[in-house]
Design an enzyme around this catalytic site. Structure first.
Site, PDB file in Angstrom:
ATOM      1  N   LYS A  13       0.763  -1.096  -0.121  1.00 40.02           N
ATOM      2  CA  LYS A  13       0.363   0.172   0.074  1.00 40.02           C
ATOM      3  C   LYS A  13       0.723   1.447  -0.283  1.00 40.02           C
ATOM      4  O   LYS A  13       0.508   2.286  -0.650  1.00 40.02           O
ATOM      5  CB  LYS A  13      -0.461  -0.266   1.254  1.00 40.02           C
ATOM      6  CG  LYS A  13      -1.822  -0.957   1.452  1.00 40.02           C
ATOM      7  CD  LYS A  13      -2.883  -0.305   2.262  1.00 40.02           C
ATOM      8  CE  LYS A  13      -2.598  -0.547   3.817  1.00 40.02           C
ATOM      9  NZ  LYS A  13      -1.974  -1.723   4.496  1.00 40.02           N
ATOM     10  N   ARG A  88      -9.792   1.920   9.145  1.00 37.29           N
ATOM     11  CA  ARG A  88      -9.424   0.546   9.578  1.00 37.29           C
ATOM     12  C   ARG A  88      -9.952   0.011  10.301  1.00 37.29           C
ATOM     13  O   ARG A  88     -10.646  -1.503  10.596  1.00 37.29           O
ATOM     14  CB  ARG A  88      -8.308   0.498  10.118  1.00 37.29           C
ATOM     15  CG  ARG A  88      -6.865   0.053   9.060  1.00 37.29           C
ATOM     16  CD  ARG A  88      -5.885   0.489   9.866  1.00 37.29           C
ATOM     17  NE  ARG A  88      -4.730  -1.050   9.606  1.00 37.29           N
ATOM     18  CZ  ARG A  88      -3.509  -0.497   9.159  1.00 37.29           C
ATOM     19  NH1 ARG A  88      -3.364   1.045   9.123  1.00 37.29           N
ATOM     20  NH2 ARG A  88      -2.519  -1.091   8.961  1.00 37.29           N
ATOM     21  N   ARG A 127      10.700  -6.457   5.193  1.00 38.15           N
ATOM     22  CA  ARG A 127      11.177  -5.386   5.896  1.00 38.15           C
ATOM     23  C   ARG A 127      11.529  -5.190   7.000  1.00 38.15           C
ATOM     24  O   ARG A 127      12.121  -4.224   7.213  1.00 38.15           O
ATOM     25  CB  ARG A 127       9.643  -5.369   5.508  1.00 38.15           C
ATOM     26  CG  ARG A 127       9.471  -3.902   5.563  1.00 38.15           C
ATOM     27  CD  ARG A 127       7.909  -2.448   5.117  1.00 38.15           C
ATOM     28  NE  ARG A 127       7.134  -3.215   6.591  1.00 38.15           N
ATOM     29  CZ  ARG A 127       5.921  -2.868   5.727  1.00 38.15           C
ATOM     30  NH1 ARG A 127       5.306  -2.365   4.937  1.00 38.15           N
ATOM     31  NH2 ARG A 127       5.356  -2.803   7.356  1.00 38.15           N
ATOM     32  N   ARG A 133      11.602  -1.898  11.391  1.00 37.74           N
ATOM     33  CA  ARG A 133      10.214  -2.123  12.375  1.00 37.74           C
ATOM     34  C   ARG A 133       9.983  -2.776  13.393  1.00 37.74           C
ATOM     35  O   ARG A 133       9.993  -3.519  13.343  1.00 37.74           O
ATOM     36  CB  ARG A 133       9.468  -1.441  10.590  1.00 37.74           C
ATOM     37  CG  ARG A 133       9.029  -0.499  10.672  1.00 37.74           C
ATOM     38  CD  ARG A 133       8.084  -0.307   9.232  1.00 37.74           C
ATOM     39  NE  ARG A 133       7.058  -0.517  10.171  1.00 37.74           N
ATOM     40  CZ  ARG A 133       6.018  -0.582   9.572  1.00 37.74           C
ATOM     41  NH1 ARG A 133       6.136   0.720   8.430  1.00 37.74           N
ATOM     42  NH2 ARG A 133       4.346  -1.018   9.551  1.00 37.74           N
ATOM     43  N   ARG A 144      -0.918  -8.361  13.401  1.00 38.90           N
ATOM     44  CA  ARG A 144      -1.709  -7.861  12.593  1.00 38.90           C
ATOM     45  C   ARG A 144      -2.467  -8.446  11.867  1.00 38.90           C
ATOM     46  O   ARG A 144      -3.551  -7.679  11.330  1.00 38.90           O
ATOM     47  CB  ARG A 144      -0.287  -6.569  11.987  1.00 38.90           C
ATOM     48  CG  ARG A 144       0.705  -5.647  13.164  1.00 38.90           C
ATOM     49  CD  ARG A 144       1.753  -4.885  12.428  1.00 38.90           C
ATOM     50  NE  ARG A 144       1.172  -4.389  11.157  1.00 38.90           N
ATOM     51  CZ  ARG A 144       2.662  -3.939  10.273  1.00 38.90           C
ATOM     52  NH1 ARG A 144       3.510  -4.746  10.462  1.00 38.90           N
ATOM     53  NH2 ARG A 144       1.666  -3.532   9.578  1.00 38.90           N
TER      54      ARG A 144
END
Ligand code: AMP
Length: 189
Positions: A13, A88, A127, A133, A144
Site C-alpha cells: 500500500k 481500518r 521489510r 521496524r 497484525r
C-alpha cells in the site's frame, strides 16, 4: 480525487500510494507514517500510539480519527487526497464519511490491493530485516494480519455495497501493480 487504498499489511500500500498520489498530485495521507513520525519525535500522541503499534494492535479510534480529521482539514487536502491505512475499523468508516459529508464531499473510490497471505508474510519479514521496524517481528506480524482479518477485511464489503470498491491484483512488480491501479481508475499517467 478522494481515494482510499486498502489491503493487508505488506500488500504494498505504502509504495503504491506514493506513486499514485504523485500521479494525481494529491497528498499521500498515511496514518501509519503519521504515527511513526510522532513516535520518532516523542510527542504525547507518539508515546500513546507506540504501545499499540508495538503489539500489532490498532491505535484507539478516538485518537486515530482526531488525527485524521486534523490532517484532512489542512489546505493541501482540499483538492483531494489518497488515504493509506485509514479507515481500518467500522467506526473509522462512519467517521470519515461524516468528515466528508459535512463538507458536501464523498470518496471517489476505494482500491483494494489483493495479495496472497503467504506472500505478504514473506514481504513483512524481509521489510523487518531491511528497515528494522519494531512492529515487524514475526509474532507481531501474525497479530497484525489477524487484526486486519477481524477488523478491516469486513470493511471491503461495506465499500463494495456502496459501489466504491475497485479490486486490483497486488502481485507482481511495483510498476505493473501501479499500471493496474491507474487502469482500474481510468487515470492516465
Ligand atoms: P501501517 O504502517 O499502516 O501498517 O500502520 C502501522 C501501525 O499503525 C498499525 O499496525 C497500527 O498500530 C497503527 N495504525 C495505522 N493506521 C491505523 C488506523 N487507521 N487505525 C488504528 N491504528 C492504525
Amino acid at each position: 480525487m478522494r481515494l482510499v487504498l486498502m489491503g493487508p499489511p505488506g500488500a504494498g500500500k505504502g509504495t503504491q500510494a506514493l506513486v499514485i498520489a504523485g500521479v494525481l498530485g494529491v497528498p499521500h495521507v498515511s496514518t501509519g507514517d503519521i504515527f511513526r513520525a510522532n513516535v520518532s519525535r516523542g510527542t504525547p500522541l507518539g508515546i500513546e500510539a507506540k504501545r499499540y503499534m508495538d503489539a500489532g494492535d490498532y491505535v484507539p479510534d478516538g485518537v486515530t480519527n482526531a488525527m485524521v480529521r486534523d490532517r484532512l482539514s489542512q489546505d493541501d487536502c482540499r483538492p483531494g487526497f489518497l488515504l493509506d491505512g485509514y479507515p481500518r475499523t467500522v467506526e473509522q468508516v462512519s467517521e470519515l464519511d461524516a468528515m466528508l459529508r459535512s463538507d458536501g464531499l464523498r470518496l471517489d473510490a476505494v482500491v483494494e490491493l489483493e495479495v496472497d497471505i503467504d506472500e505478504v508474510v514473506g514481504r513483512l519479514v524481509k521489510r523487518a530485516a531491511d528497515q528494522g521496524r519494531s512492529d515487524d517481528s514475526e509474532a507481531v506480524i501474525r497479530r497484525r494480519l489477524e487484526v486486519y482479518g477481524e477488523q478491516t477485511a469486513p470493511l471491503l464489503a461495506v465499500y463494495r455495497d456502496q459501489g466504491l470498491l475497485v479490486a486490483v491484483d497486488g502481485l507482481g512488480k511495483v510498476d505493473e501493480v501501479t499500471g493496474r491501479i491507474l487502469a482500474a481508475l481510468s487515470i492516465e499517467r
